[in-house]
Design an enzyme around this catalytic site. Structure first.
Site, PDB file in Angstrom:
ATOM      1  N   ARG A  60     -29.782   0.506  -0.999  1.00 54.62           N
ATOM      2  CA  ARG A  60     -30.291  -0.841  -1.302  1.00 54.62           C
ATOM      3  C   ARG A  60     -31.399  -0.784  -2.360  1.00 54.62           C
ATOM      4  O   ARG A  60     -31.481  -1.637  -3.244  1.00 54.62           O
ATOM      5  CB  ARG A  60     -30.809  -1.481  -0.012  1.00 54.62           C
ATOM      6  N   HIS A  64     -31.469  -2.856  -5.831  1.00 53.47           N
ATOM      7  CA  HIS A  64     -32.567  -3.738  -6.213  1.00 53.47           C
ATOM      8  C   HIS A  64     -33.256  -3.257  -7.485  1.00 53.47           C
ATOM      9  O   HIS A  64     -33.757  -4.058  -8.266  1.00 53.47           O
ATOM     10  CB  HIS A  64     -33.582  -3.854  -5.072  1.00 53.47           C
ATOM     11  N   ASN A  92     -38.300  -7.072  -1.250  1.00 54.09           N
ATOM     12  CA  ASN A  92     -38.304  -5.610  -1.088  1.00 54.09           C
ATOM     13  C   ASN A  92     -39.173  -5.150   0.080  1.00 54.09           C
ATOM     14  O   ASN A  92     -39.354  -3.944   0.292  1.00 54.09           O
ATOM     15  CB  ASN A  92     -38.793  -4.949  -2.387  1.00 54.09           C
ATOM     16  N   HIS A 189     -20.279  -5.316   2.671  1.00 52.68           N
ATOM     17  CA  HIS A 189     -21.676  -5.359   3.071  1.00 52.68           C
ATOM     18  C   HIS A 189     -21.716  -5.893   4.489  1.00 52.68           C
ATOM     19  O   HIS A 189     -21.717  -7.082   4.724  1.00 52.68           O
ATOM     20  CB  HIS A 189     -22.409  -6.302   2.105  1.00 52.68           C
TER      21      HIS A 189
HETATM   22  C1  HEM Z   1     -25.061  -9.632  -3.600  1.00 51.91           C
HETATM   23  C2  HEM Z   1     -25.803 -10.157  -2.726  1.00 51.91           C
HETATM   24  C3  HEM Z   1     -26.570  -9.435  -1.665  1.00 51.91           C
HETATM   25  C4  HEM Z   1     -27.369 -10.053  -0.796  1.00 51.91           C
HETATM   26  C5  HEM Z   1     -27.648 -11.532  -0.722  1.00 51.91           C
HETATM   27  C6  HEM Z   1     -27.899  -9.043   0.067  1.00 51.91           C
HETATM   28  C7  HEM Z   1     -28.786  -9.290   1.087  1.00 51.91           C
HETATM   29  C8  HEM Z   1     -29.201  -8.363   1.999  1.00 51.91           C
HETATM   30  C9  HEM Z   1     -30.067  -8.628   3.115  1.00 51.91           C
HETATM   31  C10 HEM Z   1     -30.695  -9.975   3.441  1.00 51.91           C
HETATM   32  C11 HEM Z   1     -30.233  -7.477   3.778  1.00 51.91           C
HETATM   33  C12 HEM Z   1     -31.075  -7.246   5.037  1.00 51.91           C
HETATM   34  C13 HEM Z   1     -32.414  -6.739   4.586  1.00 51.91           C
HETATM   35  C14 HEM Z   1     -33.347  -6.443   5.742  1.00 51.91           C
HETATM   36  O1  HEM Z   1     -32.940  -5.719   6.673  1.00 51.91           O
HETATM   37  O2  HEM Z   1     -34.487  -6.911   5.702  1.00 51.91           O
HETATM   38  C15 HEM Z   1     -29.463  -6.469   3.107  1.00 51.91           C
HETATM   39  C16 HEM Z   1     -29.361  -5.151   3.507  1.00 51.91           C
HETATM   40  C17 HEM Z   1     -28.688  -4.191   2.809  1.00 51.91           C
HETATM   41  N1  HEM Z   1     -28.071  -4.328   1.591  1.00 51.91           N
HETATM   42 FE1  HEM Z   1     -27.736  -6.068   0.642  1.00 51.91          FE
HETATM   43  N2  HEM Z   1     -27.415  -7.825  -0.307  1.00 51.91           N
HETATM   44  C18 HEM Z   1     -26.587  -8.006  -1.370  1.00 51.91           C
HETATM   45  C19 HEM Z   1     -25.915  -7.029  -2.059  1.00 51.91           C
HETATM   46  C20 HEM Z   1     -25.999  -5.683  -1.801  1.00 51.91           C
HETATM   47  C21 HEM Z   1     -25.404  -4.655  -2.600  1.00 51.91           C
HETATM   48  C22 HEM Z   1     -24.623  -4.907  -3.874  1.00 51.91           C
HETATM   49  C23 HEM Z   1     -25.699  -3.469  -2.019  1.00 51.91           C
HETATM   50  C24 HEM Z   1     -25.366  -2.048  -2.413  1.00 51.91           C
HETATM   51  C25 HEM Z   1     -24.727  -1.696  -3.468  1.00 51.91           C
HETATM   52  C26 HEM Z   1     -26.454  -3.758  -0.840  1.00 51.91           C
HETATM   53  C27 HEM Z   1     -26.887  -2.835   0.063  1.00 51.91           C
HETATM   54  C28 HEM Z   1     -27.554  -3.128   1.223  1.00 51.91           C
HETATM   55  C29 HEM Z   1     -27.838  -2.155   2.244  1.00 51.91           C
HETATM   56  C30 HEM Z   1     -27.423  -0.687   2.227  1.00 51.91           C
HETATM   57  C31 HEM Z   1     -28.543  -2.811   3.229  1.00 51.91           C
HETATM   58  C32 HEM Z   1     -29.083  -2.212   4.522  1.00 51.91           C
HETATM   59  C33 HEM Z   1     -30.503  -1.790   4.257  1.00 51.91           C
HETATM   60  C34 HEM Z   1     -31.186  -1.148   5.459  1.00 51.91           C
HETATM   61  O3  HEM Z   1     -30.671  -1.244   6.561  1.00 51.91           O
HETATM   62  O4  HEM Z   1     -32.265  -0.554   5.233  1.00 51.91           O
HETATM   63  N3  HEM Z   1     -26.626  -5.113  -0.753  1.00 51.91           N
HETATM   64  N4  HEM Z   1     -28.863  -7.030   2.030  1.00 51.91           N
END
Ligand code: HEM
Length: 201
Positions: A60, A64, A92, A189
């Site tokens: 992530r 970002h 972040n 995702h």
């Molecule tokens: C495109 C729109 C996207 C939105 C709106 C989005 C939104 C989010 C949100 C709200 C979370 C939860 C964050 C938290 O735990 O506080 C998250 C987690 C995560 N996102 Fe996304 N995301 C997007 C795209 C992506 C992409 C493109 C990737 C990777 C290439 C990605 C990888 C991840 C990963 C790996 C997590 C888990 C992080 C963790 O557990 O530490 N996301 N995302």
């Protein structure tokens, strides 16, 4: 964590596309630091064994980082004076693996001082996070330059979980990414699965 796997072909494109226009190459460190990737993998592996949340946060973090100003490691920069950096902005706030990248950088510097950029180290670490989670391996093109600008205000450009499909498409389009890229990146995702179902229906 195998949900990472289908993201990768597009993520690779994304990572290359948003790196500086300087040509990247697969053998960029072949003479100056051939051990760089092995060193980063070792550190990421050790840290992932200690904390299972590490791979997800590294992937992530890379996303970002790349989405703002390209894959230039600007996400790693600290706030200074009146400037609040990307890492201290609300989107972040839940990233938590910065120490892993710091550790990898220290380990690489110990062997090849002043050679490998933080941006490349973060790109290696994100790939390694995927591999360690059961996803595919890919060759990371190398030679990214580290950015010096990091502004919290720009994190408003990151896609928000509340975005509808048009807003997501527009957000990705502004970064040169197509609907196919969006589907590939977001499709698996799992934290967004409810959102994906909503979008599809
Ligand atoms: C495109 C729109 C996207 C939105 C709106 C989005 C939104 C989010 C949100 C709200 C979370 C939860 C964050 C938290 O735990 O506080 C998250 C987690 C995560 N996102 Fe996304 N995301 C997007 C795209 C992506 C992409 C493109 C990737 C990777 C290439 C990605 C990888 C991840 C990963 C790996 C997590 C888990 C992080 C963790 O557990 O530490 N996301 N995302």
């Amino acid at each position: 964590m195998a949900y990472f796997a289908p993201l990768l072909s597009t993520f690779l494109f994304f990572s290359i596309y948003y790196s500086q226009s300087n040509a990247l190459s697969s053998n960029y460190y072949a003479k100056t630091c051939p051990q760089a990737e092995d060193i980063v993998m070792k550190v990421v592996k050790e840290e992932a064994q200690k904390d299972r949340r590490v791979p997800a946060t590294l992937l992530r973090m890379h996303f970002h980082d790349c989405f703002l100003r390209g894959c230039d490691a600007s996400i790693l920069l600290s706030s200074k004076g009146k400037n609040t950096a990307e890492k201290d902005a609300p989107p972040n706030g839940s990233l938590h693996g910065f120490y892993v990248i710091d550790g990898a950088k220290r380990a690489v510097e110990a062997i090849c001082p002043g050679v490998v950029s933080c941006a490349d180290i973060l790109a290696f670490a994100a790939r390694d996070a995927v591999v360690l989670s059961g996803g595919p391996y890919w060759n990371v093109p190398k030679g990214r330059k580290d950015g010096r600008i990091s502004r919290a205000s720009e994190t408003t450009l990151l896609p928000k979980p509340t975005f509808n499909i048009s807003q997501l498409q527009q957000s990705f389009h502004q970064r040169g990414l197509s609907l196919d890229d969006l589907v590939a990146l977001l499709g698996q995702h799992n934290k967004c699965s409810k959102k994906i179902n909503e979008l599809i229906s």
